[in-house]
Design a protein around this motif. Sequence first.
Motif, PDB file in Angstrom:
ATOM      1  N   SER A  42       0.949  -0.972   0.104  1.00  0.00           N
ATOM      2  CA  SER A  42      -0.157  -0.132  -0.065  1.00  0.00           C
ATOM      3  C   SER A  42       0.796   1.225  -0.121  1.00  0.00           C
ATOM      4  CB  SER A  42      -0.835  -0.044   1.235  1.00  0.00           C
ATOM      5  OG  SER A  42      -2.020  -0.950   1.132  1.00  0.00           O
ATOM      6  N   CYS A  43       2.091   1.093   0.344  1.00  0.00           N
ATOM      7  CA  CYS A  43       2.698   2.506   0.620  1.00  0.00           C
ATOM      8  C   CYS A  43       3.996   2.694  -0.480  1.00  0.00           C
ATOM      9  CB  CYS A  43       3.695   2.509   1.819  1.00  0.00           C
ATOM     10  SG  CYS A  43       4.948   1.460   2.008  1.00  0.00           S
ATOM     11  N   GLY A  44       4.485   1.557  -1.190  1.00  0.00           N
ATOM     12  CA  GLY A  44       5.380   1.584  -2.214  1.00  0.00           C
ATOM     13  C   GLY A  44       6.867   2.027  -1.900  1.00  0.00           C
ATOM     14  N   ALA A  45       7.015   1.792  -0.550  1.00  0.00           N
ATOM     15  CA  ALA A  45       8.496   1.804  -0.264  1.00  0.00           C
ATOM     16  C   ALA A  45       9.350   0.695  -0.840  1.00  0.00           C
ATOM     17  CB  ALA A  45       8.543   1.814   1.308  1.00  0.00           C
ATOM     18  N   CYS A  46       8.528  -0.234  -1.129  1.00  0.00           N
ATOM     19  CA  CYS A  46       9.340  -1.466  -1.584  1.00  0.00           C
ATOM     20  C   CYS A  46       9.552  -1.718  -2.924  1.00  0.00           C
ATOM     21  CB  CYS A  46       8.818  -2.874  -0.815  1.00  0.00           C
ATOM     22  SG  CYS A  46       7.099  -2.966  -1.570  1.00  0.00           S
ATOM     23  N   THR A  47       9.039  -0.730  -3.858  1.00  0.00           N
ATOM     24  CA  THR A  47       9.120  -0.802  -5.211  1.00  0.00           C
ATOM     25  C   THR A  47      10.451  -1.138  -5.932  1.00  0.00           C
ATOM     26  OG1 THR A  47       7.274   0.715  -4.991  1.00  0.00           O
ATOM     27  CG2 THR A  47       8.473   0.601  -7.358  1.00  0.00           C
ATOM     28  N   ALA A  54       7.079  -1.282 -12.492  1.00  0.00           N
ATOM     29  CA  ALA A  54       7.227  -0.978 -11.076  1.00  0.00           C
ATOM     30  C   ALA A  54       6.360  -1.905 -10.219  1.00  0.00           C
ATOM     31  CB  ALA A  54       6.574   0.280 -10.809  1.00  0.00           C
ATOM     32  N   THR A  55       6.730  -2.808  -9.220  1.00  0.00           N
ATOM     33  CA  THR A  55       6.432  -3.698  -8.587  1.00  0.00           C
ATOM     34  C   THR A  55       6.732  -3.739  -7.138  1.00  0.00           C
ATOM     35  OG1 THR A  55       6.692  -5.164 -10.680  1.00  0.00           O
ATOM     36  CG2 THR A  55       5.992  -6.384  -8.514  1.00  0.00           C
ATOM     37  N   ARG A  56       5.682  -3.971  -6.321  1.00  0.00           N
ATOM     38  CA  ARG A  56       5.772  -4.113  -4.791  1.00  0.00           C
ATOM     39  C   ARG A  56       6.561  -5.475  -4.483  1.00  0.00           C
ATOM     40  NH1 ARG A  56       4.837   0.510  -6.424  1.00  0.00           N
ATOM     41  NH2 ARG A  56       2.910   1.624  -5.932  1.00  0.00           N
ATOM     42  N   SER A  57       7.653  -5.375  -4.077  1.00  0.00           N
ATOM     43  CA  SER A  57       8.324  -6.542  -3.659  1.00  0.00           C
ATOM     44  C   SER A  57       7.939  -7.182  -2.235  1.00  0.00           C
ATOM     45  CB  SER A  57      10.127  -6.405  -3.521  1.00  0.00           C
ATOM     46  OG  SER A  57      10.188  -5.110  -2.777  1.00  0.00           O
ATOM     47  N   CYS A  58       7.274  -6.546  -1.607  1.00  0.00           N
ATOM     48  CA  CYS A  58       6.938  -7.000  -0.345  1.00  0.00           C
ATOM     49  C   CYS A  58       5.764  -7.856  -0.170  1.00  0.00           C
ATOM     50  CB  CYS A  58       6.333  -5.946   0.858  1.00  0.00           C
ATOM     51  SG  CYS A  58       4.910  -5.165   0.492  1.00  0.00           S
ATOM     52  N   VAL A  59       5.066  -8.125  -1.130  1.00  0.00           N
ATOM     53  CA  VAL A  59       4.047  -9.016  -1.630  1.00  0.00           C
ATOM     54  C   VAL A  59       4.284  -9.869  -2.850  1.00  0.00           C
ATOM     55  CG1 VAL A  59       2.509  -7.816  -0.450  1.00  0.00           C
ATOM     56  CG2 VAL A  59       2.563  -7.453  -2.899  1.00  0.00           C
ATOM     57  N   THR A  60       5.712  -9.832  -3.228  1.00  0.00           N
ATOM     58  CA  THR A  60       5.946 -10.646  -4.520  1.00  0.00           C
ATOM     59  C   THR A  60       6.870 -11.829  -4.008  1.00  0.00           C
ATOM     60  OG1 THR A  60       5.709  -8.663  -5.752  1.00  0.00           O
ATOM     61  CG2 THR A  60       7.100 -10.448  -6.927  1.00  0.00           C
ATOM     62  N   PRO A  61       6.303 -13.036  -4.290  1.00  0.00           N
ATOM     63  CA  PRO A  61       7.023 -14.239  -3.701  1.00  0.00           C
ATOM     64  C   PRO A  61       8.322 -14.318  -4.748  1.00  0.00           C
ATOM     65  CG  PRO A  61       5.181 -14.915  -4.380  1.00  0.00           C
ATOM     66  CD  PRO A  61       5.130 -13.414  -4.664  1.00  0.00           C
ATOM     67  N   CYS A 100      10.668   7.072   1.755  1.00  0.00           N
ATOM     68  CA  CYS A 100       9.970   6.491   0.700  1.00  0.00           C
ATOM     69  C   CYS A 100      10.469   6.914  -0.829  1.00  0.00           C
ATOM     70  CB  CYS A 100       8.495   7.427   0.714  1.00  0.00           C
ATOM     71  SG  CYS A 100       8.450   9.049   0.104  1.00  0.00           S
ATOM     72  N   GLN A 101      11.517   7.639  -0.649  1.00  0.00           N
ATOM     73  CA  GLN A 101      11.970   8.127  -1.942  1.00  0.00           C
ATOM     74  C   GLN A 101      12.520   7.200  -3.013  1.00  0.00           C
ATOM     75  OE1 GLN A 101      11.540  11.288  -3.107  1.00  0.00           O
ATOM     76  NE2 GLN A 101      10.328  11.300  -1.109  1.00  0.00           N
ATOM     77  N   ASN A 102      13.000   6.138  -2.355  1.00  0.00           N
ATOM     78  CA  ASN A 102      13.404   4.862  -3.299  1.00  0.00           C
ATOM     79  C   ASN A 102      12.143   4.320  -4.132  1.00  0.00           C
ATOM     80  OD1 ASN A 102      15.992   5.220  -2.104  1.00  0.00           O
ATOM     81  ND2 ASN A 102      15.877   3.570  -0.758  1.00  0.00           N
ATOM     82  N   GLY A 103      11.430   4.197  -3.570  1.00  0.00           N
ATOM     83  CA  GLY A 103      10.065   3.516  -4.002  1.00  0.00           C
ATOM     84  C   GLY A 103       9.284   4.814  -5.308  1.00  0.00           C
ATOM     85  N   GLN A 104       9.526   6.079  -4.631  1.00  0.00           N
ATOM     86  CA  GLN A 104       8.936   7.014  -5.508  1.00  0.00           C
ATOM     87  C   GLN A 104       9.965   7.182  -6.776  1.00  0.00           C
ATOM     88  OE1 GLN A 104       6.386   9.041  -4.814  1.00  0.00           O
ATOM     89  NE2 GLN A 104       6.340   9.057  -2.613  1.00  0.00           N
ATOM     90  N   VAL A 105      11.199   7.001  -6.625  1.00  0.00           N
ATOM     91  CA  VAL A 105      12.168   7.099  -7.670  1.00  0.00           C
ATOM     92  C   VAL A 105      11.933   5.926  -8.864  1.00  0.00           C
ATOM     93  CG1 VAL A 105      14.404   6.981  -8.519  1.00  0.00           C
ATOM     94  CG2 VAL A 105      13.992   8.581  -6.803  1.00  0.00           C
ATOM     95  N   MET A 106      11.496   4.807  -8.088  1.00  0.00           N
ATOM     96  CA  MET A 106      11.588   3.591  -8.972  1.00  0.00           C
ATOM     97  C   MET A 106      10.220   3.551  -9.717  1.00  0.00           C
ATOM     98  SD  MET A 106      14.243   1.465  -8.700  1.00  0.00           S
ATOM     99  CE  MET A 106      13.864   0.094  -9.314  1.00  0.00           C
ATOM    100  N   SER A 107       9.197   4.247  -9.207  1.00  0.00           N
ATOM    101  CA  SER A 107       8.003   4.392  -9.745  1.00  0.00           C
ATOM    102  C   SER A 107       7.785   5.453 -10.955  1.00  0.00           C
ATOM    103  CB  SER A 107       6.583   4.717  -8.933  1.00  0.00           C
ATOM    104  OG  SER A 107       6.538   3.585  -8.079  1.00  0.00           O
ATOM    105  N   ALA A 108       8.657   6.597 -10.759  1.00  0.00           N
ATOM    106  CA  ALA A 108       9.000   7.731 -11.517  1.00  0.00           C
ATOM    107  C   ALA A 108       9.515   7.104 -12.758  1.00  0.00           C
ATOM    108  CB  ALA A 108       9.543   8.754 -10.986  1.00  0.00           C
ATOM    109  N   VAL A 109      10.619   6.234 -12.370  1.00  0.00           N
ATOM    110  CA  VAL A 109      11.603   5.653 -13.692  1.00  0.00           C
ATOM    111  C   VAL A 109      10.880   4.742 -14.678  1.00  0.00           C
ATOM    112  CG1 VAL A 109      13.695   4.430 -14.407  1.00  0.00           C
ATOM    113  CG2 VAL A 109      13.800   6.222 -12.749  1.00  0.00           C
TER     114      VAL A 109
END
Length: 152
Positions: A42-47, A54-61, A100-109
């Motif tokens: 839900s937060c995107g920090a793990c993107t 862009a994918t959330r790694s916290c819920v990706t096995p 949060c910036q790492n996830g923000q950057v990954m989504s922006a890229v």
Amino acid sequence: MTTLEINGKPQELNVDPATPLLWALRENLHLTGTKFGCGIASCGACTVHINGQATRSCVTPVSAVAGARITTIEEVGGDKVGRAVLDAWVKHDVAQCGYCQNGQVMSAVSLLRSKRHPTDADIDQAMAGNVCRCGTYQRIRAAIKDAARTLG
């Protein structure tokens, strides 16, 4: 044993296939730029990027990404788009606490790789899953627009 392609290199992991990619990256490979935020995507920090998306790694096995190209924040600045985003982030002084910036950057890229001239609606849609507790959303938008101009 699972082999994953992470940041362009094969990595052997001896983890349970159900292990979230986030923890394999942080605990097994010591790639700590990818952050734990909420654990429920839900937060995107793990993107991270999986095959460029862009994918959330916290819920990706780990089992779901075998054979995929995985890129983390540690490698994202290695091309023209990633460099433009990182430079714009600094220019616009986007980060406050920075968590949060790492996830923000990954989504922006990911957005700028798929759409070089995003509209405000495109930016809103791409960044919607990223939460910034400091509220730097206006600077994030400005940085994305600046990076897009830089890329032409």
